[in-house]
Design an enzyme around this catalytic site. Structure first.
Site: not given
Length: 386
Positions: A199, A271
């Site tokens: 992140g 993802h």
């Protein structure tokens, strides 16, 4: 001191649950100052944000044989506890002392209750007058913040997610209950955690929120993270690897060879369905027996932009969810006529999996060879419906 290679912390974790001689020899080998620096770093990380109504400077003396290694901790209301320079600081009324072996065990040893005599506290002479009672109360509150950080009490995972601003709870996702259900049994063990996806993206300052969360949740764990964005900064017990794609098998294998085997692997990366499938096939063999592999955000199996189907109701055969569905067959390979001949590594080492709505799926590695259902059990109903 750099913790990038985790050498000091690994030595501490190895000796924390051992006998006293092994522990003291480890301190001697690395040096009391080096070990103490790592212990103080961990202590500061574990301190809750103080609510003490002021500011105090608490002395910390770590004793090892004839050596006394002194630190000063600054405890300020509403701010993280930090180290402070001793020069010119008025200590907040007391100095806390602990043997290096005792502090090491309390921070990194197996869970145990605090015993009497584990630490000493000395009051400064200027506290004897009645004018200093308010200062004494402040010092007591500040000292409690530091002492509490050495206990085995760890806040619930949802609170940790909020504290470190991880997105695993309270916003888009509600993952922490699932994680705690599966991982609480190994919470106090010396585990190794790998998270794919750190992140922060191009803004590096706030990155690593969930890595900090895992560091606090697993007080005896080593936490590793990889990301496509450069996030090389590391802190004690947390190591970050720089820009690399999770669908690069060679890079992921190098990570596993350098830092594995892992107790938990978490895919919170791109993802993209192809990436999730590649990472699973490459990294699952690098779980230890009994370990968990978690794939987050499998709902992207329904999103065309991430490799999901276009205009179809169900995921296509190339999505992460279709892979998960196939793993159900893998778990039961011994019951298939062609099972023994077609079973791959994953089938022979996967014993169970869990899937949760729009959140995550977890798979547990162990030896999957129970022999199957005996042939004496009929393969057709024994009753006659006619």
């Amino acid at each position: 001191m750099s913790y990038d290679d985790h050498a000091v912390l690994e030595a501490i974790l190895r000796c924390a649950g051992g006998d006293e001689r092994f522990l003291l020899n480890t301190v001697e080998e690395w040096g009391a100052a080096e070990i103490t620096a790592a212990l103080v770093d961990e202590l500061l990380f574990r301190c809750e944000i103080p609510q003490v109504g002021g500011e105090a400077f608490i002395g910390l003396d770590v004793l090892h044989g004839a050596d006394r290694i002194s630190h000063v901790l600054q405890v300020t209301d509403g701010k993280p506890v930090t180290s402070a320079e001793p020069a010119g600081q008025e200590l907040g009324g007391r100095t806390w002392s602990s043997r290096s072996a005792t502090l090491l065990r309390e921070l990194f040893g197996p869970p145990s209750g605090r015993t009497a005599g584990g630490f000493g506290v000395s009051f400064l002479p200027d506290l004897r007058g009645p004018r200093t009672m308010e200062g004494a109360a402040l010092a007591a509150r500040a000292t409690n913040v530091v002492l509490h950080a050495t206990t085995n009490e760890t806040p619930p995972l949802d609170r940790l997610a909020l504290r470190y601003e991880s997105d695993k709870w309270g916003g888009v996702h509600w993952f922490t209950g699932h994680y705690d259900r599966h991982l609480r049994a190994v919470r106090d063990q010396a585990v190794r955690i790998l998270e794919i996806g750190i992140g922060g993206y191009d803004d590096l300052l706030p990155s690593g929120a969930s890595l900090k969360m895992w560091k606090r949740y697993f007080p005896r764990g080593l936490v590793f993270g990889v990301d496509i964005f450069d996030s090389r900064r590391a802190t004690s017990r947390v190591s970050r690897r720089s820009a690399a794609r999770q669908d690069d098998p060679e890079f992921m294998r190098r990570v596993a060879e350098e830092h594995g085997p892992f107790d938990v692997i978490i895919d919170d990366g791109s993802h993209i369905n192809a990436h999730m499938r590649t990472s699973f096939s490459v990294m699952f063999p690098h779980l230890r027996n009994g370990g968990f592999y978690v794939i987050e955000d499998t709902f992207t199996s329904y999103w065309p932009g991430y490799g999901g189907p276009s205009g179809a109701r169900c995921p296509s055969g190339t999505t992460a969810l279709e892979m998960v569905k196939g793993l159900i067959d893998s778990v039961h390979y011994e019951e298939r006529p062609d099972g023994a001949a077609t079973a791959d590594y994953i089938a022979r080492n996967l014993v169970g999996l869990h899937a949760y709505q729009t959140t995550s799926s977890s798979s547990r590695r162990a030896i999957n060879k129970e022999g199957g259902i005996p042939h004496t059990v009929p393969r057709e109903p024994f009753w006659n419906d006619n």
